[in-house]
Design an enzyme around this catalytic site. Structure first.
Site, PDB file in Angstrom:
ATOM      1  N   TYR A 202       1.004  -1.265   0.015  1.00  0.00           N
ATOM      2  CA  TYR A 202       0.003   0.019  -0.134  1.00  0.00           C
ATOM      3  C   TYR A 202       0.785   1.156   0.257  1.00  0.00           C
ATOM      4  O   TYR A 202       1.889   1.380   0.878  1.00  0.00           O
ATOM      5  CB  TYR A 202      -0.881  -0.119   1.307  1.00  0.00           C
ATOM      6  CG  TYR A 202      -1.657   1.413   1.251  1.00  0.00           C
ATOM      7  CD1 TYR A 202      -2.885   1.589   0.715  1.00  0.00           C
ATOM      8  CD2 TYR A 202      -1.372   2.384   2.151  1.00  0.00           C
ATOM      9  CE1 TYR A 202      -3.574   2.507   0.518  1.00  0.00           C
ATOM     10  CE2 TYR A 202      -1.960   3.472   1.954  1.00  0.00           C
ATOM     11  CZ  TYR A 202      -3.143   3.590   1.113  1.00  0.00           C
ATOM     12  OH  TYR A 202      -3.886   4.784   1.211  1.00  0.00           O
TER      13      TYR A 202
ATOM     14  N   LYS B 136       3.462  10.199   8.170  1.00  0.00           N
ATOM     15  CA  LYS B 136       2.496   9.745   9.308  1.00  0.00           C
ATOM     16  C   LYS B 136       2.819  10.107  10.720  1.00  0.00           C
ATOM     17  O   LYS B 136       2.596  11.132  11.251  1.00  0.00           O
ATOM     18  CB  LYS B 136       2.380   8.293   9.182  1.00  0.00           C
ATOM     19  CG  LYS B 136       1.332   7.732   8.181  1.00  0.00           C
ATOM     20  CD  LYS B 136       0.814   6.453   8.195  1.00  0.00           C
ATOM     21  CE  LYS B 136      -0.393   6.354   7.432  1.00  0.00           C
ATOM     22  NZ  LYS B 136      -0.309   5.649   6.110  1.00  0.00           N
TER      23      LYS B 136
HETATM   24  C1  LIG Z   1      -0.483   5.926   4.935  1.00  0.00           C
HETATM   25  C2  LIG Z   1       0.586   5.575   4.061  1.00  0.00           C
HETATM   26  C3  LIG Z   1       0.681   6.259   2.498  1.00  0.00           C
HETATM   27  C4  LIG Z   1      -0.172   7.603   2.449  1.00  0.00           C
HETATM   28  O1  LIG Z   1      -0.187   8.590   2.990  1.00  0.00           O
HETATM   29  P1  LIG Z   1      -1.254   9.597   3.302  1.00  0.00           P
HETATM   30  O2  LIG Z   1      -0.738  10.739   4.215  1.00  0.00           O
HETATM   31  O3  LIG Z   1      -2.447   8.975   3.795  1.00  0.00           O
HETATM   32  O4  LIG Z   1      -1.420   9.993   1.840  1.00  0.00           O
HETATM   33  C5  LIG Z   1       1.761   5.839   1.797  1.00  0.00           C
HETATM   34  N1  LIG Z   1       2.400   4.732   2.074  1.00  0.00           N
HETATM   35  C6  LIG Z   1       2.396   4.059   3.341  1.00  0.00           C
HETATM   36  C7  LIG Z   1       3.124   2.668   3.551  1.00  0.00           C
HETATM   37  C8  LIG Z   1       1.277   4.312   4.202  1.00  0.00           C
HETATM   38  O5  LIG Z   1       0.931   3.746   5.233  1.00  0.00           O
END
Ligand SMILES: *Cc1c(COP(=O)(O)O)cnc(C)c1O
Length: 434
Positions: free
Chosen positions: A154, A284
């Site tokens: 993801y 994050k």
């Molecule tokens: C959450 C996440 C994203 C996307 O980040 P957003 O701030 O939600 O756009 C991309 N890659 C990984 C591994 C993630 O966990």
């Protein structure tokens, strides 16, 4: 200040107007109204299943590692707010952004030297991909514009990231016909501690070599595949990818947006493998969950490559690039993390999760229980009944957000042992009733 809305009014207006993540319009589930949050607790505007306060088992999707309403982060935000909350980044710079970029270069794996500040994780992945494609274009090899990843990943919800998310059964399957077609390896074999599978390593090497002429980069989440299925794999495969990329003129991108800042037991998951990527994304937990901010780091080789091409600029510049408020809080959050024995806290939580989730292994319908760093996962043999699972965890006084066949938790690092035990009881209850 306008009159406050009652919880019932809020819910009615929310239902009428507001999209929620991955939801239909109007929403099918009634969201809980949060009034405030402090430490590891969310305070609801009205009781739900007899609870007014919930221990947060999700760190607001990996981000709130220090908990909520933290005095140090509040002070950083307030101090910056009084100076300026934002100025454009074109032609201007400021201390929070410079400090943050410098700090990130210091704490990330060695040859990463340059930092692009983006406003969300997905955008940082877009920037990473743009960097890689442009690097090869500048090097006179414009055919190298595809990406290789393994299944089960993801990387976000915008277009390029969607194209490297798991193509089957994932949330982006709908778009498989319109997205750029990337090269997919099989998902890495399960198990952080599992003996590396030589046949799988060969599969990776062969696939990179077979597509070398058209590959700009390999992009993966190191060690933990998060929203694609909460799976853990051996760090050995990251070394295999590093060697295969070097041998075939392909760049390597690590998406550490979920794994960064200690969550897996290393400051960055790349540390488990002892390898460095050419490009790395963080997000994050970067601001301790306060504000949206992400960063794409790259090596001097990548930056110089891009900047020596026919079009010697990276044409990307979000309006809120380098936002001072977010950068100031991020600096404070990183300092707060590194100023404590975070490794010990992550280990302590991991131990608590291992103990507390052991009971789940015996439950009917449970396929697997796994813990790595401060991440606990209970995988069921069926899709979770979200409503029943949420009800069960809220009754235990815990906020969880299961998905697909997974009930999982990644608590804030400040979660006390009693609250970790409570989270485990809630995960077990959600696994049983969901
Ligand atoms: C959450 C996440 C994203 C996307 O980040 P957003 O701030 O939600 O756009 C991309 N890659 C990984 C591994 C993630 O966990």
């Amino acid at each position: 200040m306008p009159d406050p809305l009652s919880p019932a009014e809020l819910r009615a207006l929310d239902r009428a107007h507001v999209w929620h993540p991955y939801g239909p319009m109007p929403g099918r589930q009634e969201p809980l109204v949060v009034e405030s949050a402090s430490g590891v607790r969310l305070r609801l505007a009205e009781p739900a299943h007899g609870r007014r306060e919930l221990v947060d088992g999700m760190s607001s999707w990996w981000s709130a590692v220090h908990g909520y309403n933290h005095p140090v982060l509040n002070e950083a935000a307030r101090g910056q707010l009084d100076r300026m909350s934002h100025v454009m980044f074109g032609g201007l710079t400021h201390e929070p952004a410079v400090r943050l970029a410098t700090r990130l270069v210091e704490i990330t794996p060695e040859p990463l030297r340059h930092v692009f500040l983006a406003d969300s994780g997905s955008v940082s992945v877009e920037v990473a991909v743009k960097m890689c494609l442009q690097y090869w274009r500048s090097a006179g090899r414009p055919a190298k514009q595809r990406l290789l990843t393994w299944r089960g990943g993801y990387h976000g919800d915008t277009w390029q990231p969607m194209s490297v998310c798991d193509p089957e059964g994932g949330m982006h399957e709908l778009w498989s016909g319109s997205l750029p077609r990337q090269v997919f390896a099989d998902a890495p074999p399960d198990g952080f501690d599992a003996e590396p599978d030589e046949a799988y390593a060969r599969h990776l090497r062969e696939l990179v070599a077979a597509h070398a002429d058209e590959l700009a980069a390999v992009i993966v989440e190191p060690v933990v595949q998060g929203a694609g299925g909460m799976r853990f794999h051996s760090p050995a495969y990251l070394r295999v990818l590093r060697e295969a990329c070097d041998a075939n003129d392909v760049l390597l991108v690590f998406d550490e947006i979920a794994t960064g800042f200690g969550r897996t037991g290393q400051l960055f998951a790349a540390g488990h493998a002892g390898v460095s990527p050419d490009v790395m994304c963080v997000g994050k937990a970067l601001t301790g969950g306060y504000l949206t901010l992400a960063a794409t780091l790259c090596t001097s080789r990548v930056a110089e490559g891009i900047s020596s091409g026919d079009v010697p600029v990276l044409a990307h510049g979000p309006t809120f690039m380098g936002n001072p408020l977010a950068a100031a809080v991020a600096c404070a959050s990183v300092d707060l993390l590194l100023g404590q024995d975070w490794e010990l806290e992550v280990k302590r939580i991991g131990t608590g999760l291992r103990e507390g989730l052991a009971k789940a292994a015996g439950l009917p319908g449970v396929r697997d229980v796994r813990v790595l760093g401060a991440i606990g996962v209970v995988q069921l043999d069926h899709d979770v009944d979200m409503e029943a699972a949420t009800r069960a965890s809220v009754r235990e006084g815990v906020w969880l957000r299961p998905f697909r066949d997974l009930v999982y938790t990644m608590p804030p690092y400040v979660t006390g042992d009693d609250d970790v035990a409570r989270i485990c009881r809630a995960v077990c209850a959600a696994a049983k009733e969901g």
